[in-house]
Scaffold this motif. Structure first.
Motif, PDB file in Angstrom:
ATOM      1  N   THR A  86       0.831  -1.198   0.000  1.00 14.85           N
ATOM      2  CA  THR A  86       0.000   0.000   0.000  1.00 14.85           C
ATOM      3  C   THR A  86       0.866   1.250   0.000  1.00 14.85           C
ATOM      4  N   GLU A  87       0.436   2.245  -0.775  1.00 15.44           N
ATOM      5  CA  GLU A  87       1.168   3.504  -0.852  1.00 15.44           C
ATOM      6  C   GLU A  87       0.810   4.412   0.334  1.00 15.44           C
ATOM      7  N   VAL A  88       1.713   5.305   0.664  1.00 13.92           N
ATOM      8  CA  VAL A  88       1.436   6.347   1.645  1.00 13.92           C
ATOM      9  C   VAL A  88       0.636   7.446   0.962  1.00 13.92           C
ATOM     10  N   GLU A  89      -0.471   7.845   1.559  1.00 15.26           N
ATOM     11  CA  GLU A  89      -1.317   8.877   0.977  1.00 15.26           C
ATOM     12  C   GLU A  89      -1.016  10.235   1.595  1.00 15.26           C
ATOM     13  N   VAL A  90      -1.044  11.251   0.760  1.00 10.53           N
ATOM     14  CA  VAL A  90      -0.936  12.633   1.208  1.00 10.53           C
ATOM     15  C   VAL A  90      -2.148  13.369   0.654  1.00 10.53           C
ATOM     16  N   ASP A  91      -3.047  13.782   1.534  1.00 10.62           N
ATOM     17  CA  ASP A  91      -4.316  14.398   1.111  1.00 10.62           C
ATOM     18  C   ASP A  91      -5.079  13.483   0.152  1.00 10.62           C
ATOM     19  N   GLY A  92      -4.951  12.188   0.351  1.00 12.05           N
ATOM     20  CA  GLY A  92      -5.657  11.222  -0.476  1.00 12.05           C
ATOM     21  C   GLY A  92      -4.895  10.792  -1.715  1.00 12.05           C
ATOM     22  N   PHE A  93      -3.827  11.504  -2.087  1.00 16.63           N
ATOM     23  CA  PHE A  93      -3.079  11.194  -3.303  1.00 16.63           C
ATOM     24  C   PHE A  93      -1.907  10.271  -3.006  1.00 16.63           C
ATOM     25  N   THR A  94      -1.616   9.396  -3.958  1.00 15.64           N
ATOM     26  CA  THR A  94      -0.509   8.453  -3.793  1.00 15.64           C
ATOM     27  C   THR A  94       0.630   8.740  -4.762  1.00 15.64           C
ATOM     28  N   ASN A  95       0.639   9.932  -5.348  1.00 23.71           N
ATOM     29  CA  ASN A  95       1.702  10.273  -6.311  1.00 23.71           C
ATOM     30  C   ASN A  95       2.584  11.410  -5.821  1.00 23.71           C
ATOM     31  N   ILE A  96       2.582  11.675  -4.521  1.00 21.38           N
ATOM     32  CA  ILE A  96       3.392  12.757  -3.974  1.00 21.38           C
ATOM     33  C   ILE A  96       4.805  12.243  -3.753  1.00 21.38           C
ATOM     34  N   ALA A  97       5.756  12.865  -4.428  1.00 19.56           N
ATOM     35  CA  ALA A  97       7.121  12.347  -4.499  1.00 19.56           C
ATOM     36  C   ALA A  97       7.735  12.121  -3.126  1.00 19.56           C
ATOM     37  N   ALA A  98       7.537  13.049  -2.210  1.00 23.22           N
ATOM     38  CA  ALA A  98       8.179  12.951  -0.902  1.00 23.22           C
ATOM     39  C   ALA A  98       7.720  11.730  -0.118  1.00 23.22           C
ATOM     40  N   ALA A  99       6.553  11.181  -0.461  1.00 25.51           N
ATOM     41  CA  ALA A  99       6.028  10.022   0.265  1.00 25.51           C
ATOM     42  C   ALA A  99       6.315   8.697  -0.440  1.00 25.51           C
ATOM     43  N   LEU A 100       6.917   8.756  -1.629  1.00 30.74           N
ATOM     44  CA  LEU A 100       7.151   7.538  -2.409  1.00 30.74           C
ATOM     45  C   LEU A 100       8.526   6.957  -2.089  1.00 30.74           C
ATOM     46  N   SER A 101       8.702   6.574  -0.847  1.00 32.83           N
ATOM     47  CA  SER A 101       9.972   5.989  -0.426  1.00 32.83           C
ATOM     48  C   SER A 101      10.039   4.523  -0.841  1.00 32.83           C
ATOM     49  N   VAL A 102      11.243   3.965  -0.790  1.00 35.91           N
ATOM     50  CA  VAL A 102      11.457   2.572  -1.184  1.00 35.91           C
ATOM     51  C   VAL A 102      12.351   1.893  -0.151  1.00 35.91           C
ATOM     52  N   SER A 103      11.895   0.740   0.323  1.00 39.10           N
ATOM     53  CA  SER A 103      12.705  -0.077   1.221  1.00 39.10           C
ATOM     54  C   SER A 103      13.256  -1.251   0.433  1.00 39.10           C
ATOM     55  N   PRO A 104      14.260  -1.968   0.959  1.00 45.60           N
ATOM     56  CA  PRO A 104      14.768  -3.155   0.259  1.00 45.60           C
ATOM     57  C   PRO A 104      13.683  -4.183  -0.028  1.00 45.60           C
ATOM     58  N   THR A 105      12.750  -4.355   0.923  1.00 42.47           N
ATOM     59  CA  THR A 105      11.652  -5.300   0.701  1.00 42.47           C
ATOM     60  C   THR A 105      10.765  -4.832  -0.436  1.00 42.47           C
ATOM     61  N   PHE A 106      10.500  -3.523  -0.461  1.00 44.25           N
ATOM     62  CA  PHE A 106       9.678  -2.950  -1.521  1.00 44.25           C
ATOM     63  C   PHE A 106      10.341  -3.188  -2.883  1.00 44.25           C
ATOM     64  N   LEU A 107      11.658  -2.980  -2.944  1.00 41.58           N
ATOM     65  CA  LEU A 107      12.361  -3.159  -4.208  1.00 41.58           C
ATOM     66  C   LEU A 107      12.321  -4.615  -4.657  1.00 41.58           C
ATOM     67  N   ASP A 108      12.409  -5.546  -3.712  1.00 41.44           N
ATOM     68  CA  ASP A 108      12.299  -6.974  -4.051  1.00 41.44           C
ATOM     69  C   ASP A 108      10.948  -7.264  -4.702  1.00 41.44           C
ATOM     70  N   GLN A 109       9.894  -6.617  -4.203  1.00 41.28           N
ATOM     71  CA  GLN A 109       8.563  -6.838  -4.771  1.00 41.28           C
ATOM     72  C   GLN A 109       8.470  -6.284  -6.189  1.00 41.28           C
ATOM     73  N   TYR A 110       9.102  -5.147  -6.437  1.00 41.52           N
ATOM     74  CA  TYR A 110       9.114  -4.594  -7.786  1.00 41.52           C
ATOM     75  C   TYR A 110       9.874  -5.512  -8.748  1.00 41.52           C
ATOM     76  N   ILE A 111      10.979  -6.073  -8.278  1.00 41.40           N
ATOM     77  CA  ILE A 111      11.757  -6.972  -9.137  1.00 41.40           C
ATOM     78  C   ILE A 111      10.974  -8.258  -9.410  1.00 41.40           C
ATOM     79  N   GLY A 112      10.320  -8.792  -8.365  1.00 38.69           N
ATOM     80  CA  GLY A 112       9.499  -9.989  -8.564  1.00 38.69           C
ATOM     81  C   GLY A 112       8.366  -9.738  -9.537  1.00 38.69           C
TER      82      GLY A 112
END
Length: 817
Positions: free
Chosen positions: A155-181
């Motif tokens: 799930t994305e972090v929402e800012v005022d309901g939006f999920t495309n705010i750059a400052a909230a679009l962080s990536v963890s190693p686990t998140f990156l593994d999911q993108y690669i999978g």
């Protein structure tokens, strides 16, 4: 009588909206500018008691500040303007100036800030990861593979309901593994598999009504389900339709009449069989369970020849005449339901579909995905690497959203070589596609600063985006995906920064079906109407509600918002439009009896209480609790979404329980709120919020109109006084009050649209540009396209500022020193 009154008021409100003079803002601004001292005297009279050096309410001090300080203290005054626009200040119960004096002060302060030239031309947007919606849309466009990214990515972090705010679009190693999978999964589906292993896929049964036509399925059918599946290879696939015979008191009940089931592949019939009638009924009556099993074998292992790629499979019944009967075939729903035994008299799909295959695969034919990838096909071994390089360059340019060079291809070719070794050309391409989808050039968007710094090593000022960066920002704004070939071509030629060219592209892109993402990814999220299942009405209090009705709410609000934003309409039609989109079930829920059938269609409304957003079931449900309405939630929603003046968040541990104590006679919600507001600390906020919600009390949790509170056995009283002193009675007069300042709703929308377009939160320095966009759009009847073009042509959209360290918040008085 009430309906007639609401109709007259609705017509009057619409006339006010349509007849607003677009030049009024300029007139008010010039008038206000001539009376600076008078405006400042109002501030000193009504604000300094709380905002003096001694009390410093909100850490803001106006004492000792002169009228000419407004531009220099823009941050504080922008906050003050927002609170004044929402009636949040002065607090309820305190002396307040006349509304015309407040309007004059707002116009003067805005004019002073806008004319000062102190506004920053642009803000800073950090590196920006594709969110789930953007990833899915981009992959579908790039490779022709449709995925539900919510099943693969967190799930994305929402800012005022939006999920495309750059400052909230962080990536963890686990998140990156999911993108690669996910990249591996997408690449495998796109390339296909000539000799795949035999596999079985199960599709869950539908949860909605099955005894009537389903919108979106072929006409002349009843019930059933539609699914989209990616078939890995050409071959035979076998479908098994699970138990069509319901249990219950009499399992043979669904077999009393003959029905015809059909299977359609891409809307072409590939299977047809009878179910029910005298023979099937006798078989079940005589043999019981073995007879049922024999009937169901008719619908097991249905062979279907399918070519590789994405195909639609529909399983449904041919509609038939309903025989006369002395029993109730239909239940409470307007079309469909159960008989008195709680069991349908027609068969339904209750246990889903199993699909197994492929049997005897014959390879992979040309698919949409392969057409997008394989721009060439090698005929000899010597041709494989040159062809692979062509494929790599073509895919990388579209995926990276920029021209690629030899270094990009050389960086990706080792992945091709690794996959090809021992597994063949297609396997090599699949590995390369995986590498492209896992590349930072695909997953991220970044704006590069100038290669040379400022003269003398000074700080770099705001700079213009390159045409390639502008193409991506524009495309992700309007389509939630990367730019198409036309945009990339214009960017590569350096033509996109031209004003006329950019305006032409905006018009083209808004006319494209892909602009529909502005409804799903922007508008519904801005209005907080994208997750209607967050409220679950108590079925003991609201037996008329169902999951199907919730889906109807979602369809209505989507179609309604789409009709305003993507057609040449004044965006204020979101508040005033006298039409909506209904099927029979939803129409009956609203008390409208002229609509027949399950298909949604545009319907002209006669009751102005149903006009615009305030009359929509989705809004009324989302601003309620499961067991009661909430004037607080509804009032806060109006202030935030429609006025752009969000109220102060409640303090921690605030008591929100309005349950009637045991043994006491139930009171109306209004009466319970009035006792809650009696405390001075509560009145400061609730005196502003509650009136907007009380005006909507005639609507139940599920959006039905009511004149009486059944639990309290008392009439609904929707009369209230807004914080600006305006008296309103019900939703029609509330809508009129919201339109009294014609540009307020437009500005609220524009602020959120600009935030969505830029991918960052707006700062006080952005407000002069926002107001400029709104004022320019007034000349074009506040059409959505005018707002979009204004945003795209603004410095905020076309430029980037360097990152800056935020200074500590200062009071006006301390800033003076």
């Amino acid at each position: 009588m009430q309906a007639a009154k609401r109709l007259l008021l609705g017509i009057a409100g619409a006339a006010v909206a349509v007849g607003a003079v677009t030049g009024g803002w300029q007139y008010r601004t010039k008038l206000a500018a001539k009376h600076a001292e008078q405006n400042w005297a109002s501030l000193k009279s009504y604000c300094t008691d709380c905002h003096d050096a001694a009390e410093a309410a909100g850490n803001v001090v106006f004492e000792g500040v002169a009228a000419g300080s407004v531009p220099a203290k823009a941050k504080t005054f922008e906050a003050a303007i927002r609170k004044l626009r929402g009636g949040l200040m002065p607090p309820p119960g305190n002396p307040r100036p006349a509304q015309q004096d407040i309007d004059r002060f707002i116009a003067w302060a805005e004019h002073a800030i806008d004319e000062s030239g102190r506004a920053s031309p642009a803000g800073h947007v950090p590196i920006q990861r594709l969110n789930r919606a953007q990833y899915a849309a981009t992959v579908a466009d790039l490779l022709g593979v449709d995925i539900d990214a919510t099943q693969y990515l967190p799930t994305e972090v929402e800012v005022d309901g939006f999920t495309n705010i750059a400052a909230a679009l962080s990536v963890s190693p686990t998140f990156l593994d999911q993108y690669i999978g996910l990249a591996r999964t997408v690449a495998h589906r796109a390339v296909g598999e000539p000799n795949p292993k035999l596999a079985s896929v199960y599709f869950q049964p539908p949860t909605d009504d099955q005894d009537a036509y389903k919108d979106g399925l072929p006409p002349g059918t009843r019930g059933g389900m539609s699914l989209t599946h990616t078939f890995p290879a050409d071959g035979e696939y076998r479908l098994t339709i699970s138990d069509l015979l319901e249990g219950g008191l009499y399992p043979g009940r669904t077999l009393e009449t003959e029905n015809t089931l059909v299977v359609l592949l891409d809307r072409n019939e590939v299977f047809r069989a009878k179910l029910g009638g005298e023979e099937d009924l006798a078989l079940v009556d005589h043999d019981g369970a073995p007879g049922r099993a024999e009937i169901m074998r008719r619908f097991a292992g249905i062979p279907v020849k399918v070519a590789a790629g994405v195909h639609e499979v529909v399983v449904t019944f041919i509609e038939r005449g309903r025989p006369g009967t002395d029993e109730a075939i239909f239940g409470f729903q307007p079309y469909g339901g159960f008989n008195f035994r709680g069991q349908m008299r027609v068969p339904r799909l209750i246990s889903g579909i199993e699909m197994k295959g492929p049997f005897n695969p014959t390879g992979v034919s040309r698919t949409t995905s392969r057409d997008k990838i394989f721009v060439c096909t090698p005929e000899t071994a010597e041709q494989e690497r040159p062809c692979a390089e062509r494929i790599t360059a073509s895919l990388a340019q579209r995926a990276f959203r920029r021209p690629v060079d030899r270094s990009d291809v050389d960086r990706l070719m080792p992945f091709y070589e690794s996959g090809r070794a021992g597994h063949g050309f297609d396997a090599g391409i699949e590995q390369m596609v995986t590498a492209v989808l896992a590349s930072p050039d695909f997953l991220y968007r970044a704006i590069e600063p100038p290669q040379t710094g400022a003269p003398g090593g000074g700080k770099i000022d705001a700079f213009a985006l390159s045409d390639v960066e502008l193409a991506s920002r524009l495309s992700f704004f309007l389509w939630s995906q990367g730019p198409d070939d036309e945009l990339l071509d214009l960017a590569a030629k350096g033509k996109l920064h031209d004003d006329a060219t950019l305006a032409k592209q905006v018009a083209r892109m808004l006319a494209d079906p892909r602009a529909g993402t502005l409804v799903t990814n922007f508008a519904l999220k801005w209005l907080n109407l994208d997750e209607l299942d967050a409220v679950d009405p108590d079925n003991r209090l609201f037996p008329e509600f169902s999951d199907e009705l919730r889906d109807d709410f979602a369809t209505e609000i989507d179609e309604f918002v789409r009709s305003v934003l993507l057609e040449p309409k004044d965006v204020r039609a979101l508040l005033t439009a006298d039409y909506t989109f209904l099927n029979e079930r939803l129409a009956r829920h609203y008390g409208i009896t002229s609509v027949r059938g399950p298909q949604f269609r545009r319907v002209t409304l006669k009751d102005p209480a149903r006009f615009g957003l305030l009359g929509k079931g989705a809004v009324l449900l989302r601003t309620s609790y499961g067991d009661r309405t909430s004037p607080v939630l509804r009032g806060a929603w109006v202030l935030d979404k429609l006025m752009g003046t969000p109220p102060t968040p409640p303090p921690p541990n605030v008591v929100t329980d309005l349950t009637t104590p045991a043994g006491e006679k139930p009171k109306t919600l209004r009466a319970r709120l009035e006792s809650h507001r009696a405390a001075p600390n509560c009145k400061a906020c609730h005196g502003v919020i509650d009136p907007y919600g009380l005006a909507l009390e005639n609507y139940t949790v599920t959006g039905q109109w009511r004149d009486v509170d059944r639990l309290a056995d008392a009439p609904i009283d929707a009369r209230t006084e807004l914080s600006n002193g305006a008296a309103v009675n019900g939703p029609v007069e509330l809508r009129q009050a919201l339109l009294a300042r014609p540009d307020q709703f437009v500005q609220a929308l524009t602020i959120k649209l600009t935030m969505y377009a830029l991918g960052r939160e707006l700062e006080y320095q952005d407000m002069p540009q926002v107001r400029g966009i709104v004022h320019a759009a007034a000349k074009r009847d506040y059409r959505f396209a005018a707002l979009v073009e204004g945003i795209v042509q603004s410095d905020a959209f076309r430029m980037q500022a360097p990152p800056s360290e935020k200074a500590p918040t200062a009071t006006v008085a301390s800033a003076e020193k």
